[in-house]
Each structure stands twice: as structure tokens, then as C-alpha cells.
Design an enzyme around this catalytic site. Sequence first.
Site: not given
Ligand SMILES: [Zn+2]
Length: 407
Positions: A80, A171
Amino acid sequence: MDVIDRFFSYVSFDTQSDENSTSCPSTEKEMRLAEALVQELQSLGLSDARMDKHGCVYAHLHAAPGQEMIPALGFIAHMDTSPDAPGANVRPRRVLYRGGDLPLDEAGSILLDAQTLTPYAGQELIVTDGTTLLGADDKAGIAEIVSAAAYLLEHPEIPHGPICIAFTPDEEIGRGTEHFDLSAFGASAAYTVDGGTLGELEYENFNAANAHIHFTGFNIHPGEAKNKMRNAILLAQEFLSLMPPAETPAHTEGREGFFHVNRIEGNESAADLYFLIRDHDRTAFEARKEQLSRMASYLNGKYGSDTAVLHLRDIYYNMREKIEPEHMDLIHRAAAAMEAEGVTPRIVPIRGGTDGAQLSWKGLPCPNLCTGGVNFHSVREFIPVPALETMVRILVRIAAVPDSKEA
Ligand SMILES: [Zn+2]
């Protein structure tokens, strides 16, 4: 395909995560890149590559013949991109940097400044058009890991143990390891490849907690309020006045911890303050939580019990506590690989957290390696081409058996 082709391909996917979503992955579009990665890994020969139901990609590279007994080593990157800057329609561009400010957009109003770029004079850079982030965080990490795996597959003469690969969603919104399947991953130690400029090597991060203080006031018509009203806004303000003034993000660096107030809301009847508490030192971290608790008690003693109610929640801890006692070999191994490629390792404490911190506390020691990228989470994000190429070689060296006694 080389690492540059891969990088251009991955950044063409919009994989921005969404902290307001409750699904996992937080956005459907993250899975498009996951699917493409599974296909690519399978076509390279990593036949067990798959995406699980939470959108995490796992794949395994068999040990070189005769090296099966070596403990499996993992490499992790996230798919992401940050919600802090637009992530759709990324238009990456290769430019040879010769000096001076570098305009990103056609109007020339969005610049990469000469000061930031000085170390990269004479290098080819991959930059944005100034309207989106680039996505080197962390698609550079993915491109480097896939390219290192491809290199090891093409060079069966390089001895290496089993290599485990994982690409995580979400994340950037702090949920990258929520559903991470340690047994499916299978490594006994790993690296996240998610850091900044070439040479960064990290195994220290903050201990982190979030605090919420709820203030209960007593509201009454202002005309009749004398000796009766207890304004919750003023209670919150009084609490803030008790905070140590220099222990904020704006006054601290290195291993100095802080309190960061990041939200206030309320009226006369009720008010809420929200804080981030961060400290590399665990004892100091616990003392910070204790300090907020004493401040709430002080207000309760002054204005009545339950005036200020404190809620504390630990978020993550410093991985140093897990790495330093028995896993410094991971740091030495990465530092040696960097030095062998002419890169000076810079071991720096992260003023933040990493997926590796969460994983280290779940039992998988997991320091963080650089990707080579610069200006993450910004339309000025860029990555030098040589950094991408060097990181592939560094990962190959880390994967390769360092000497025969380890075999
Ligand atoms: Zn990163």
C-alpha cells in the site's frame, strides 16, 4: 524485466490504503497489485506464491542444493501507499540530474530543491510529475525483493538457504501485520525493506502508546454560573498547561521521547484530548504514561473524582529489546552486505514504528533495510536508479551464505 521495469510496473497500481475502512485489506485496489505479484512470482518459478484472504502475498524460494539446513530468511515489503498524498495515476519519469533545483510539473512550480538533490548529482532519478507520490515507499522494496529472488533463481551457483517472501497490505495505516501468518511465512528471521536512503539500517524504534483523556464538566447558563459551572474546555486546557513544554515532536530528535497532542474536541460539558506517547527507552516510556496518570489524578483531586478519565493503549514496542540480546547477527550481516557494495551502513533509531517492530515482538526478529527512496509520503518522493540497483545486489548478498561455517 529488471528492477526498474518492475518498479515502473508496480507504481502504476493505485494501492492507497484507507484508515477509515474496516475491511482487510482496507481497499479493494490493493489486491490488484497483490494478484499481479502472485502471477509474476509464479512465472519466475516461485510456484507456491499465493495471496491469502487478507490480501497478504507469500512465496518461498527453495534453498540452493545442499543448503536446506540453513534457517529460512525472510524479506518483507508493503504494497500500500500512504493516504498522505495522492496515489492514483502516478506518472514516474527518469531524469538525469545535473544540478540545481529540479522542476517536477510543467509549470515549474513544484521543485525538488538542490540541497536535497546534491548527493545525487550525475545520477538518474525516478521522480513524479508533482501531482502524486511516487510509491517508492514501498514498491521499491517490492521491486528489489522480486529482482533479488529472480537473480538467485538465475544463479543457482550462489549458495543460499530457504528464502521467504511476503508483501503486506495496509502498513501505512498501521495494520500491516494484523493478520500476518508467521507459520505460512516460515522464516526464523527477516528484514523489512521499507527504509529511506541507501545505507539506512534500523533496529530501534519508538515504544508507542496512545492516550485519551475524557473531561467531564458541569454546564449551566452562563448568567447563573458563578461558583457552579465547571467548563470542560478549561479542564482540558489546564491539563495541557501541566504538560512539559519541551517534550513535543517539535523540540525533540534522536532518542528523545515526546508527548504529542493530536486532537482536541469538546464543549463546556465534556471535552477530550488525544495524545501520542513515544519513547525509545522502555523505562522512560512507562514513566510518561505514569506522568499522564498523575496529571489526571491531580485534576480529580482538585475538582472531584472522574473529572478526568485517562485511557491508555500500548501500540507497539521498541524492537531493539528483541534484536540486541540474540539477533545482532542480522545487523552485522546486512552491514557487511552494504559495505561489500560500497555503501556505508548508517544505523539510526527510527522515530516511528515499523511492521518489523510488531513482528519482532511476535517472535520474528525483523530489522529494517533501506529501499533507497527519498521524501516518502510526498509528491516530492523520488528514488535514484543506482539505489534501486544497488539494493538488489545488497539483498542478494544478504541472502547468500556469508561463509562456509554458517552452512
Ligand atoms: Zn513504508
